[in-house]
Design a protein around this motif. Structure first.
Motif, PDB file in Angstrom:
ATOM      1  N   ILE A 157      45.386  21.576  41.836  1.00 22.20           N
ATOM      2  CA  ILE A 157      45.001  22.937  42.189  1.00 22.20           C
ATOM      3  C   ILE A 157      43.815  23.395  41.344  1.00 22.20           C
ATOM      4  CG2 ILE A 157      45.774  25.349  42.170  1.00 22.20           C
ATOM      5  CD1 ILE A 157      48.634  24.272  42.594  1.00 22.20           C
ATOM      6  N   SER A 158      42.892  24.111  41.979  1.00 16.80           N
ATOM      7  CA  SER A 158      41.809  24.779  41.251  1.00 16.80           C
ATOM      8  C   SER A 158      41.702  26.215  41.751  1.00 16.80           C
ATOM      9  CB  SER A 158      40.474  24.046  41.450  1.00 16.80           C
ATOM     10  OG  SER A 158      40.109  24.014  42.825  1.00 16.80           O
ATOM     11  N   VAL A 159      41.232  27.109  40.872  1.00 16.69           N
ATOM     12  CA  VAL A 159      41.107  28.529  41.224  1.00 16.69           C
ATOM     13  C   VAL A 159      39.680  28.989  40.892  1.00 16.69           C
ATOM     14  CG1 VAL A 159      43.520  29.206  41.144  1.00 16.69           C
ATOM     15  CG2 VAL A 159      42.258  29.055  39.015  1.00 16.69           C
ATOM     16  N   PRO A 160      38.729  28.777  41.823  1.00 18.19           N
ATOM     17  CA  PRO A 160      37.338  29.122  41.543  1.00 18.19           C
ATOM     18  C   PRO A 160      37.056  30.610  41.442  1.00 18.19           C
ATOM     19  CG  PRO A 160      37.580  28.296  43.784  1.00 18.19           C
ATOM     20  CD  PRO A 160      38.888  28.078  43.105  1.00 18.19           C
ATOM     21  N   VAL A 161      37.894  31.447  42.053  1.00 19.38           N
ATOM     22  CA  VAL A 161      37.671  32.894  42.021  1.00 19.38           C
ATOM     23  C   VAL A 161      38.969  33.623  41.671  1.00 19.38           C
ATOM     24  CG1 VAL A 161      36.962  34.948  43.313  1.00 19.38           C
ATOM     25  CG2 VAL A 161      35.844  32.762  43.758  1.00 19.38           C
ATOM     26  N   ILE A 162      38.905  34.480  40.655  1.00 18.12           N
ATOM     27  CA  ILE A 162      40.006  35.377  40.293  1.00 18.12           C
ATOM     28  C   ILE A 162      39.421  36.778  40.188  1.00 18.12           C
ATOM     29  CG2 ILE A 162      41.757  36.002  38.581  1.00 18.12           C
ATOM     30  CD1 ILE A 162      41.747  33.074  37.662  1.00 18.12           C
ATOM     31  N   GLU A 163      39.936  37.707  40.994  1.00 11.60           N
ATOM     32  CA  GLU A 163      39.463  39.087  40.959  1.00 11.60           C
ATOM     33  C   GLU A 163      40.629  39.997  40.553  1.00 11.60           C
ATOM     34  OE1 GLU A 163      37.618  40.232  44.593  1.00 11.60           O
ATOM     35  OE2 GLU A 163      36.073  38.692  44.483  1.00 11.60           O
ATOM     36  N   VAL A 164      40.652  40.389  39.300  1.00 13.13           N
ATOM     37  CA  VAL A 164      41.710  41.260  38.785  1.00 13.13           C
ATOM     38  C   VAL A 164      41.417  42.704  39.205  1.00 13.13           C
ATOM     39  CG1 VAL A 164      42.860  42.136  36.725  1.00 13.13           C
ATOM     40  CG2 VAL A 164      42.164  39.723  36.842  1.00 13.13           C
ATOM     41  N   GLN A 165      42.362  43.338  39.884  1.00 12.86           N
ATOM     42  CA  GLN A 165      42.228  44.734  40.313  1.00 12.86           C
ATOM     43  C   GLN A 165      42.946  45.612  39.280  1.00 12.86           C
ATOM     44  OE1 GLN A 165      40.318  44.931  43.331  1.00 12.86           O
ATOM     45  NE2 GLN A 165      40.208  42.767  42.724  1.00 12.86           N
ATOM     46  N   TRP A 166      42.329  45.754  38.124  1.00 13.53           N
ATOM     47  CA  TRP A 166      42.986  46.392  36.980  1.00 13.53           C
ATOM     48  C   TRP A 166      43.118  47.894  37.186  1.00 13.53           C
ATOM     49  CZ3 TRP A 166      45.547  44.264  33.063  1.00 13.53           C
ATOM     50  CH2 TRP A 166      45.903  45.070  31.974  1.00 13.53           C
ATOM     51  N   ALA A 167      44.327  48.401  36.979  1.00  8.67           N
ATOM     52  CA  ALA A 167      44.602  49.839  37.043  1.00  8.67           C
ATOM     53  C   ALA A 167      45.251  50.230  35.726  1.00  8.67           C
ATOM     54  CB  ALA A 167      45.521  50.176  38.219  1.00  8.67           C
ATOM     55  N   GLY A 168      44.476  50.843  34.835  1.00  7.59           N
ATOM     56  CA  GLY A 168      44.975  51.186  33.510  1.00  7.59           C
ATOM     57  C   GLY A 168      46.208  52.055  33.568  1.00  7.59           C
ATOM     58  N   GLY A 169      47.201  51.721  32.779  1.00  8.56           N
ATOM     59  CA  GLY A 169      48.428  52.497  32.717  1.00  8.56           C
ATOM     60  C   GLY A 169      49.515  52.034  33.655  1.00  8.56           C
ATOM     61  N   ASP A 170      49.177  51.210  34.670  1.00  6.90           N
ATOM     62  CA  ASP A 170      50.192  50.713  35.599  1.00  6.90           C
ATOM     63  C   ASP A 170      50.996  49.588  34.948  1.00  6.90           C
ATOM     64  OD1 ASP A 170      49.201  52.488  37.375  1.00  6.90           O
ATOM     65  OD2 ASP A 170      48.456  51.013  38.820  1.00  6.90           O
ATOM     66  N   ALA A 171      52.299  49.600  35.207  1.00  7.87           N
ATOM     67  CA  ALA A 171      53.151  48.558  34.635  1.00  7.87           C
ATOM     68  C   ALA A 171      52.856  47.200  35.261  1.00  7.87           C
ATOM     69  CB  ALA A 171      54.621  48.914  34.835  1.00  7.87           C
ATOM     70  N   THR A 172      52.573  47.190  36.559  1.00  8.49           N
ATOM     71  CA  THR A 172      52.284  45.950  37.277  1.00  8.49           C
ATOM     72  C   THR A 172      50.828  45.948  37.712  1.00  8.49           C
ATOM     73  OG1 THR A 172      54.560  45.788  38.076  1.00  8.49           O
ATOM     74  CG2 THR A 172      52.906  44.519  39.259  1.00  8.49           C
ATOM     75  N   GLN A 173      50.159  44.825  37.493  1.00 10.94           N
ATOM     76  CA  GLN A 173      48.770  44.656  37.888  1.00 10.94           C
ATOM     77  C   GLN A 173      48.698  43.579  38.975  1.00 10.94           C
ATOM     78  OE1 GLN A 173      46.465  46.627  36.672  1.00 10.94           O
ATOM     79  NE2 GLN A 173      47.594  47.509  34.941  1.00 10.94           N
ATOM     80  N   TRP A 174      47.642  43.629  39.791  1.00  9.86           N
ATOM     81  CA  TRP A 174      47.524  42.600  40.824  1.00  9.86           C
ATOM     82  C   TRP A 174      46.110  42.049  40.870  1.00  9.86           C
ATOM     83  CZ3 TRP A 174      44.797  42.670  45.595  1.00  9.86           C
ATOM     84  CH2 TRP A 174      44.117  43.869  45.869  1.00  9.86           C
ATOM     85  N   SER A 175      46.004  40.859  41.451  1.00  9.27           N
ATOM     86  CA  SER A 175      44.732  40.157  41.509  1.00  9.27           C
ATOM     87  C   SER A 175      44.608  39.411  42.829  1.00  9.27           C
ATOM     88  CB  SER A 175      44.617  39.146  40.364  1.00  9.27           C
ATOM     89  OG  SER A 175      44.780  39.770  39.114  1.00  9.27           O
ATOM     90  N   LYS A 176      43.368  39.213  43.254  1.00  8.69           N
ATOM     91  CA  LYS A 176      43.070  38.360  44.402  1.00  8.69           C
ATOM     92  C   LYS A 176      42.576  37.024  43.858  1.00  8.69           C
ATOM     93  CE  LYS A 176      40.342  41.614  45.980  1.00  8.69           C
ATOM     94  NZ  LYS A 176      39.363  42.343  46.832  1.00  8.69           N
ATOM     95  N   VAL A 177      43.139  35.948  44.358  1.00  7.38           N
ATOM     96  CA  VAL A 177      42.849  34.621  43.799  1.00  7.38           C
ATOM     97  C   VAL A 177      42.536  33.646  44.925  1.00  7.38           C
ATOM     98  CG1 VAL A 177      43.648  32.792  42.270  1.00  7.38           C
ATOM     99  CG2 VAL A 177      44.559  35.115  41.996  1.00  7.38           C
ATOM    100  N   GLN A 178      41.408  32.947  44.808  1.00  9.78           N
ATOM    101  CA  GLN A 178      41.125  31.852  45.724  1.00  9.78           C
ATOM    102  C   GLN A 178      41.753  30.595  45.147  1.00  9.78           C
ATOM    103  OE1 GLN A 178      37.113  30.456  46.026  1.00  9.78           O
ATOM    104  NE2 GLN A 178      37.452  29.363  47.946  1.00  9.78           N
TER     105      GLN A 178
END
Length: 225
Positions: A157-178
Motif C-alpha cells: 500500500i502507498s498513500v500519495p495524498v493525505i488531506e487532513v480536514q482539521w477542525a480545532g477543538g473537535d474531538a474527532t478529526q477526519w482526512s481524505k486519503v488516496q
C-alpha cells in the motif's frame, strides 16, 4: 489482506452523519473547511491520479533494532515474504496536531501494508477502535489470509495524498486519503492458488481518527463514492 468488496459488508458511515465526499474533491487539492455531505461506500472503481500533491510524511520502513544483513524478499508463488521491514512510528505521529495526524495516517497505512505482507497485526490493532467496522472487517480478512499456512503475494500500500480536514477543538478529526494498493495473489499452504487474484486499486478514503490517552486511533473508515 484480502481485498473487500461492497457485497462483503454493509455501508460504513461517519461517526455522526452521512458525509458528502467525492474522489474529485480529493484530487482537486481542496484543503480545510467542513466536511461536505455525500455518503461513504466500501468500493470504488476510481483510477485517476491526483493532479497535485504535497509531500506526505510517512513511517520509515526500516527494521527496528540494530542493523541486520537479512535481505528483504517479497512473497511470491514459492513462499511467504521474508525479512519485511517493520514500519517505525515517527515522533510527529504522536502529536495532537494537524501535522501529527497526517504523520499518523502515513504510519497507519504502512502498518496495514505490513499486515498484508506478514499477517502480523500486533502493531496495527492498537491503532483502531472497536467502533471502526471496516477496520474490524480488515482484521478478519487479514487473519483469514494467513490461517492454516496461507499467504498473500503483493498488496503493498502507498498513500500519495493525505488531506487532513482539521477542525480545532473537535474531538474527532477526519482526512481524505488516496490509497493505492498493488494487486494480490492468494496461496494455500501447499502453494496452490487459494482464490482469484485481485487487481491493483486506486481509491479515495475518508478516515476518522480520535486522539485518546496520548495517541491517535482510527474510529471510522470508508471509501468515498
Amino acid at each position: 489482506m484480502p481485498r473487500l468488496s461492497s457485497a462483503t459488508f454493509p455501508l460504513v458511515r461517519p461517526w455522526t452523519a452521512v458525509m458528502a465526499l467525492t474522489l474529485a474533491v480529493l484530487l482537486s487539492g481542496c484543503q480545510g473547511g467542513p466536511a461536505p455531505s455525500t455518503q461513504l461506500s466500501e468500493s470504488s472503481s476510481t483510477t485517476a491520479a491526483p493532479t497535485t500533491s504535497a509531500p506526505v510524511p510517512t513511517a520509515s520502513a526500516t527494521p527496528a533494532g540494530p542493523p541486520t544483513s537479512a535481505v528483504y524478499k517479497p512473497a511470491d508463488a514459492k513462499g511467504k515474504a521474508q525479512n519485511v521491514p517493520v514500519p517505525v512510528m515517527p515522533e510527529l505521529a504522536k502529536e495532537n496536531s494537524k501535522a501529527g495526524l497526517e504523520a499518523f495516517i502515513g504510519y497507519w497505512y504502512a502498518q496495514l501494508s505490513y499486515v498484508d505482507e506478514t499477517g502480523d497485526m500486533s502493531s496495527w490493532l492498537p491503532l483502531i477502535t472497536q467502533d471502526c467496522r471496516l477496520c474490524l472487517r480488515l482484521q478478519e480478512s487479514g487473519e483469514d489470509g494467513y490461517i492454516d499456512g496461507r499467504w498473500l503475494a503483493g498488496g503493498r500500500i502507498s498513500v500519495p495524498v493525505i488531506e487532513v480536514q482539521w477542525a480545532g477543538g473537535d474531538a474527532t478529526q477526519w482526512s481524505k486519503v488516496q490509497v493505492i494498493q498493488e494487486g494480490i495473489n492468494y496461496y494455500n499452504a501447499d502453494g496452490t492458488t487459494g482464490r482469484a487474484s485481485d487487481e491493483m486499486t486506486n481509491d479515495a478514503f475518508a478516515l476518522f481518527a480520535k486522539y485518546v490517552e496520548g495517541q491517535w486511533a482510527v474510529t471510522d473508515l470508508g471509501l468515498l463514492s
